[in-house]
Write a protein that holds these residues in place. Structure first.
Motif, short mmCIF file in Angstrom:
data_model
loop_
_atom_site.label_atom_id
_atom_site.label_comp_id
_atom_site.label_asym_id
_atom_site.label_seq_id
_atom_site.Cartn_x
_atom_site.Cartn_y
_atom_site.Cartn_z
N GLU A 42 3.46 10.82 13.85
CA GLU A 42 2.50 9.96 12.95
C GLU A 42 3.34 9.57 11.49
O GLU A 42 3.83 10.48 11.12
CB GLU A 42 1.20 10.49 12.44
CG GLU A 42 0.28 10.84 13.62
CD GLU A 42 -1.32 10.93 12.93
OE1 GLU A 42 -1.48 11.11 11.80
OE2 GLU A 42 -1.82 11.80 13.83
N ALA A 43 3.55 8.33 11.18
CA ALA A 43 4.12 8.18 10.33
C ALA A 43 3.40 8.61 8.85
O ALA A 43 2.25 8.59 8.78
CB ALA A 43 4.48 6.49 10.20
N PRO B 64 1.99 8.48 5.33
CA PRO B 64 1.38 7.42 4.80
C PRO B 64 2.45 6.76 3.65
O PRO B 64 3.10 7.34 3.04
CB PRO B 64 0.12 8.10 3.92
CG PRO B 64 0.32 9.38 3.73
CD PRO B 64 1.47 9.91 5.08
N ALA B 65 2.39 5.27 3.89
CA ALA B 65 3.22 4.60 2.95
C ALA B 65 2.58 4.52 1.38
O ALA B 65 1.38 4.83 1.16
CB ALA B 65 3.14 3.26 3.35
N GLY B 66 3.55 4.55 0.68
CA GLY B 66 3.42 4.53 -0.79
C GLY B 66 2.94 3.41 -1.12
O GLY B 66 2.72 2.31 -0.57
N SER C 69 2.46 -0.21 -3.05
CA SER C 69 3.52 -1.58 -2.71
C SER C 69 4.01 -1.66 -4.09
O SER C 69 3.51 -1.17 -5.12
CB SER C 69 2.55 -2.74 -2.21
OG SER C 69 1.85 -2.98 -3.10
N GLU C 70 5.02 -2.58 -4.21
CA GLU C 70 5.68 -2.92 -5.54
C GLU C 70 4.69 -3.62 -6.20
O GLU C 70 4.44 -3.41 -7.72
CB GLU C 70 6.65 -3.93 -5.22
CG GLU C 70 8.05 -3.23 -4.75
CD GLU C 70 9.30 -3.99 -4.75
OE1 GLU C 70 9.55 -4.73 -5.51
OE2 GLU C 70 9.93 -3.98 -3.70
#
Length: 141
Positions: free
Chosen positions: A119-120, A122-124, A126-127
């Motif tokens: 599992e990747a 969690p993405a931080g 966005s900009e």
């Protein structure tokens, strides 16, 4: 046109599909043998007969010159008798269910042996979110 055909055939997807069809045909023969040679005889031992094809209803007269048995579905069908062959249909359904269950069990086992995809994390944010937070914090000051 020959070059296009060559490019089409040599693409990875076509070759993979060809290999899958060949392996599928061989696997089909194995599963058919499993059904016909192992499972159906066990079913016959439990319920008496795995072949229900002798169960049919004769819908018309027996063809002239027919010399075979009146209970032989295959011979009557070959002779051209009109019949409602519900027993042959039931046999095909039982065979299909056994084959489908065998394939299900094999695929289920194969899925258990395959590695689980990682599992990747969690993405931080966005900009845009970071910029909006900076603006918010600046406005608070």
């Amino acid at each position: 046109m020959l070059q296009e055909f060559k490019a089409f055939v040599l693409r990875g997807n076509v070759l993979d599909l060809a290999v899958a069809v060949i392996i599928g045909a061989a696997f089909g023969a194995i599963v058919a043998s499993l059904t016909d040679d192992l499972l159906m005889p066990l079913l016959a031992a439990m319920i008496g007969s795995p072949d229900f094809s002798s169960n049919f209803v004769l819908l018309g007269p027996i063809p002239d010159g027919y010399q075979g048995s009146l209970t032989d579905y295959a011979a009557l069908k070959k002779a051209g008798a009109v019949m409602f062959g519900y027993g042959a249909f039931i046999t095909k359904i039982v065979s299909f269910l056994i084959i489908a269950f065998a394939i299900f069990m094999i695929v289920r086992q194969a899925n258990k042996m395959m590695p689980k995809p990682a599992e990747a994390p969690p993405a931080g944010p966005s900009e845009e979110v970071l910029l909006l937070r900076d603006i918010r914090d600046s406005l608070r000051k």
